[in-house]
Enzyme design. Sequence first.
Site, PDB file in Angstrom:
ATOM      1  N   GLY A   1       0.843  -1.177  -0.120  1.00  0.00           N
ATOM      2  CA  GLY A   1      -0.099  -0.115  -0.104  1.00  0.00           C
ATOM      3  C   GLY A   1       0.902   1.267  -0.107  1.00  0.00           C
ATOM      4  O   GLY A   1       1.612   1.462  -0.862  1.00  0.00           O
ATOM      5  N   ARG A   2       0.961   1.920   1.064  1.00  0.00           N
ATOM      6  CA  ARG A   2       1.495   3.245   1.414  1.00  0.00           C
ATOM      7  C   ARG A   2       1.265   4.111   0.024  1.00  0.00           C
ATOM      8  O   ARG A   2       2.219   4.646  -0.548  1.00  0.00           O
ATOM      9  CB  ARG A   2       3.119   2.689   1.444  1.00  0.00           C
ATOM     10  CG  ARG A   2       3.669   1.978   2.519  1.00  0.00           C
ATOM     11  CD  ARG A   2       5.149   1.948   2.492  1.00  0.00           C
ATOM     12  NE  ARG A   2       5.517   0.704   3.284  1.00  0.00           N
ATOM     13  CZ  ARG A   2       6.564   0.436   3.748  1.00  0.00           C
ATOM     14  NH1 ARG A   2       7.568   1.460   3.740  1.00  0.00           N
ATOM     15  NH2 ARG A   2       6.775  -0.306   4.700  1.00  0.00           N
ATOM     16  N   HIS A   3       0.171   4.242  -0.014  1.00  0.00           N
ATOM     17  CA  HIS A   3      -0.476   5.343  -0.935  1.00  0.00           C
ATOM     18  C   HIS A   3      -1.989   5.794  -0.541  1.00  0.00           C
ATOM     19  O   HIS A   3      -2.379   4.946  -0.011  1.00  0.00           O
ATOM     20  CB  HIS A   3      -0.235   4.785  -2.416  1.00  0.00           C
ATOM     21  CG  HIS A   3      -1.284   3.476  -2.698  1.00  0.00           C
ATOM     22  ND1 HIS A   3      -0.899   2.380  -2.489  1.00  0.00           N
ATOM     23  CD2 HIS A   3      -2.233   3.499  -2.911  1.00  0.00           C
ATOM     24  CE1 HIS A   3      -1.824   1.610  -2.627  1.00  0.00           C
ATOM     25  NE2 HIS A   3      -2.947   2.294  -3.074  1.00  0.00           N
ATOM     26  N   ALA A   4      -2.261   6.703  -1.372  1.00  0.00           N
ATOM     27  CA  ALA A   4      -4.035   7.291  -1.291  1.00  0.00           C
ATOM     28  C   ALA A   4      -4.102   7.098  -2.581  1.00  0.00           C
ATOM     29  O   ALA A   4      -3.198   7.226  -3.612  1.00  0.00           O
ATOM     30  CB  ALA A   4      -4.042   8.493  -0.446  1.00  0.00           C
TER      31      ALA A   4
ATOM     32  N   HIS B   1      -3.239   4.551   3.138  1.00  0.00           N
ATOM     33  CA  HIS B   1      -3.327   2.985   3.861  1.00  0.00           C
ATOM     34  C   HIS B   1      -2.296   2.252   3.460  1.00  0.00           C
ATOM     35  O   HIS B   1      -1.650   2.398   2.325  1.00  0.00           O
ATOM     36  CB  HIS B   1      -4.709   2.539   3.237  1.00  0.00           C
ATOM     37  CG  HIS B   1      -4.944   2.441   1.747  1.00  0.00           C
ATOM     38  ND1 HIS B   1      -5.045   3.402   0.975  1.00  0.00           N
ATOM     39  CD2 HIS B   1      -4.712   1.288   0.667  1.00  0.00           C
ATOM     40  CE1 HIS B   1      -5.204   3.276  -0.268  1.00  0.00           C
ATOM     41  NE2 HIS B   1      -4.942   1.872  -0.377  1.00  0.00           N
TER      42      HIS B   1
END
Length: 139
Positions: free
Chosen positions: A52-55, A101
Amino acid sequence: MSKFPSPYLIEFPKLGAPEIGYISVTEQQKLIPFDVQRIFWTYYTPESIVRGRHAHHQTQQVLVAVSGRITVTTEMADGTIQTFRLEDPNVGLYVPPHAWHTMQYSHSAVQLVMASAAYDEADYIRQYEQFQTVWKAQQ
């Protein structure tokens, strides 16, 4: 202020019994608050990896652990952090586009994702600082 709700759990129907097994189902916009345009799944992710580590700018998603356990952490632009433990295949997590997230998986986890849009790299916010800048400006 955002037009999207904060992340929340969705409980899908669990039909069946232990002796015969179960089926869970949803129909368009009955429990999922958007038209599904893309479905994908992740699996065999090592437990030490955080994905994830993104929006997203626009894409909404519902995440389901169809097997195993997935720990999802969401962060809203106002600083609200929530942690969700998905381990029942009849429970999904709605993730709005303005939520940073991350996901961490048990080795046996299979994650099914239903998304509101086809893949578009331009829709991703992959830098945490950019996430804060983009979404705080819209509050």
